[in-house]
Design an enzyme around this catalytic site. Structure first.
Site, PDB file in Angstrom:
ATOM      1  N   ARG A  70     -73.804  40.478 -32.517  1.00 17.72           N
ATOM      2  CA  ARG A  70     -72.294  40.795 -32.805  1.00 17.72           C
ATOM      3  C   ARG A  70     -71.764  41.366 -31.421  1.00 17.72           C
ATOM      4  NH1 ARG A  70     -72.680  45.477 -31.106  1.00 17.72           N
ATOM      5  NH2 ARG A  70     -70.694  45.646 -31.765  1.00 17.72           N
ATOM      6  N   GLY A  71     -70.551  41.586 -31.438  1.00 21.19           N
ATOM      7  CA  GLY A  71     -69.941  42.152 -30.327  1.00 21.19           C
ATOM      8  C   GLY A  71     -69.241  40.863 -29.605  1.00 21.19           C
ATOM      9  N   ALA A  72     -67.950  40.860 -29.104  1.00 20.25           N
ATOM     10  CA  ALA A  72     -67.048  39.724 -28.649  1.00 20.25           C
ATOM     11  C   ALA A  72     -68.038  39.170 -27.350  1.00 20.25           C
ATOM     12  CB  ALA A  72     -65.784  40.224 -28.300  1.00 20.25           C
ATOM     13  N   GLN A 129     -71.894  50.145 -36.656  1.00 20.78           N
ATOM     14  CA  GLN A 129     -72.158  49.877 -35.129  1.00 20.78           C
ATOM     15  C   GLN A 129     -72.252  50.949 -34.502  1.00 20.78           C
ATOM     16  OE1 GLN A 129     -69.960  48.246 -37.065  1.00 20.78           O
ATOM     17  NE2 GLN A 129     -69.933  46.066 -36.617  1.00 20.78           N
ATOM     18  N   ASP A 187     -61.889  42.756 -29.157  1.00 17.25           N
ATOM     19  CA  ASP A 187     -62.449  41.111 -29.703  1.00 17.25           C
ATOM     20  C   ASP A 187     -61.340  40.275 -29.319  1.00 17.25           C
ATOM     21  OD1 ASP A 187     -63.595  42.922 -31.789  1.00 17.25           O
ATOM     22  OD2 ASP A 187     -64.859  41.337 -31.662  1.00 17.25           O
ATOM     23  N   ASN A 227     -59.578  44.813 -32.488  1.00 20.47           N
ATOM     24  CA  ASN A 227     -60.852  45.448 -32.340  1.00 20.47           C
ATOM     25  C   ASN A 227     -61.354  46.148 -33.701  1.00 20.47           C
ATOM     26  OD1 ASN A 227     -62.955  46.090 -30.416  1.00 20.47           O
ATOM     27  ND2 ASN A 227     -62.558  48.248 -30.776  1.00 20.47           N
ATOM     28  N   LYS A 228     -62.637  46.433 -33.567  1.00 19.24           N
ATOM     29  CA  LYS A 228     -63.346  46.818 -34.835  1.00 19.24           C
ATOM     30  C   LYS A 228     -62.520  47.590 -35.802  1.00 19.24           C
ATOM     31  CE  LYS A 228     -66.306  45.949 -36.276  1.00 19.24           C
ATOM     32  NZ  LYS A 228     -66.423  44.858 -37.217  1.00 19.24           N
TER      33      LYS A 228
HETATM   34  O1  MRU Z   1     -68.172  43.030 -36.094  1.00 15.89           O
HETATM   35  P1  MRU Z   1     -68.698  43.318 -34.525  1.00 15.89           P
HETATM   36  O2  MRU Z   1     -69.704  44.353 -34.554  1.00 15.89           O
HETATM   37  O3  MRU Z   1     -68.892  42.093 -33.639  1.00 15.89           O
HETATM   38  O4  MRU Z   1     -67.427  43.823 -33.835  1.00 15.89           O
HETATM   39  C1  MRU Z   1     -67.678  44.343 -32.505  1.00 15.89           C
HETATM   40  C2  MRU Z   1     -66.469  45.036 -31.916  1.00 15.89           C
HETATM   41  O5  MRU Z   1     -65.131  45.105 -32.504  1.00 15.89           O
HETATM   42  C3  MRU Z   1     -66.439  45.577 -30.404  1.00 15.89           C
HETATM   43  O6  MRU Z   1     -65.829  46.715 -30.237  1.00 15.89           O
HETATM   44  C4  MRU Z   1     -65.820  44.376 -29.592  1.00 15.89           C
HETATM   45  O7  MRU Z   1     -66.466  43.048 -29.835  1.00 15.89           O
HETATM   46  C5  MRU Z   1     -66.121  44.734 -27.937  1.00 15.89           C
HETATM   47  S1  MRU Z   1     -67.930  44.454 -27.656  1.00 15.89           S
HETATM   48  C6  MRU Z   1     -67.915  44.447 -26.172  1.00 15.89           C
END
Ligand code: MRU
Length: 340
Positions: free
Chosen positions: A41-43, A189, A230, A240-241
């Site tokens: 996970r994470g963009a 996270q 994201d 974002n999250k």
């Molecule tokens: O649901 P997730 O864990 O994929 O969400 C991740 C986030 O919101 C991060 O802050 C975002 O992807 C940036 S990661 C460099």
């Protein structure tokens, strides 16, 4: 995450911080499942995973002709794309591989070039994060305590991180800093990944429940914020999250600068806020902690995975091409033009 012997190798992030388990995939359907279930996970990490997945799909294809191979890859692209709707990096990663494939003349040439491209994207991600880190580090001072939300670290990218990359580069520049990581319910996270990553790397990091953001800011425990993203729109609207919006609002109330760190691949220069789909995740993420029930049976749950922070709450958006400052419509456009 890495491409090794025509397989994709990654850390199973659902097992952290309890166990460090590496998983290996040679079937793109398994990569799609890994993205959907948050094994990765994470963009930026899902952008590169999508690219790796599509490269696997190309290798898996039994196509004899170039056109058959492209059509097999289009099917795989759709399956990979539909895993998570909000982070724009996934569509970007898939598009990069598809473009390379479409430029190839033969099955063998395409198979070789898509693997090369996927590997290059992984290498570039690290370089971009390090440049972004340097660009952002000048915004932070000696003795700052920096709050971050969710995980925008090594785990959310190929390595180094975006928001945590800025934090790493600030420390590497010789400044003494402390970090406050929010827990980031419901999937945690922040506590499972950011606290783990920063503690592992020797940072002075404290964990707070999401509900203590206001307390921490009102009591001057924090003086700057940096988060990842994201999706960033050309207007500076940041997705974002879930919970990022609250952090930004409280920071504004207390006059605390709120920064976003995101590579240009996270920018969506075409969409407007009403076009962006916010992923809604299953209710059990909220009604349980692990296997333990924490809510009554049958309760209705609203569980959005992301929220939108409007540009007026953001002090700057850190990218590999420089830092965009308000007004964002002009400054973001300039970054893209300078990067052409
Ligand atoms: O649901 P997730 O864990 O994929 O969400 C991740 C986030 O919101 C991060 O802050 C975002 O992807 C940036 S990661 C460099």
């Amino acid at each position: 995450m890495e491409w090794k012997n025509n397989k994709v190798v990654m850390i199973d992030q659902t097992k952290l911080p309890g166990e460090l388990v590496f998983v290996e995939y040679s079937d793109y359907n398994d990569v799609a499942k890994a993205i959907k279930t948050l094994i990765v996970r994470g963009a930026p990490a899902i952008g590169v995973s999508g690219a790796f997945g599509l490269a696997l799909a190309g290798l898996q294809s039994k196509a004899i002709t170039r056109d058959e191979l492209i059509s097999d890859m289009e099917i795989a692209k759709k399956i990979l794309f539909e895993t998570r709707p909000t982070a724009v990096n996934l569509a970007w990663g898939l598009e990069q591989i598809m473009n390379v494939a479409k430029n190839g003349y033969s099955v063998n040439e395409i198979k070789t070039s898509i693997v090369e491209m996927a590997k290059k994207m992984a290498e570039d991600d690290i370089k971009i994060n390090m440049t972004m880190g340097k660009n952002g580090s000048v915004l932070f001072d000696n003795n700052d305590t920096i709050m971050t939300h969710c995980n925008a670290g090594s785990l959310a990218t190929v390595a180094y991180g975006t928001a945590l990359g800025v934090i790493r580069a600030t420390k590497e520049s010789g400044k003494i800093i402390k970090v406050i990581a929010t827990e980031t319910r419901p999937v945690q996270q922040g506590s499972r990944l950011t606290a783990f990553e920063l503690k592992h790397d020797g940072f002075d990091v404290s964990l707070i429940p999401d509900t203590a953001v206001g307390y921490s800011m009102a009591n001057k425990l924090v003086n700057k914020v940096v988060v990842g993203a994201d999706r960033v729109l050309r207007t500076g609207h940041v997705y974002n999250k879930i919970g990022t919006y609250q952090v930004a609002l409280i920071a504004k109330q207390h006059g605390i600068p709120f920064y976003v760190a995101a590579p240009l691949s996270t920018f969506d220069m075409k969409s407007n806020p009403q076009d962006v789909i916010i992923e809604q995740r299953k209710g059990t993420e909220v009604t349980q902690i692990g296997d333990r029930k924490t809510a009554p049976d049958g309760i209705n749950v609203i569980n959005p995975a992301f929220d939108m922070t409007p540009p007026e709450l953001i002090s700057g958006i850190i990218t590999e091409a420089g830092v965009a400052k308000p007004p964002f419509v002009e400054s973001i456009q300039k970054l893209f033009e300078a990067n052409k």
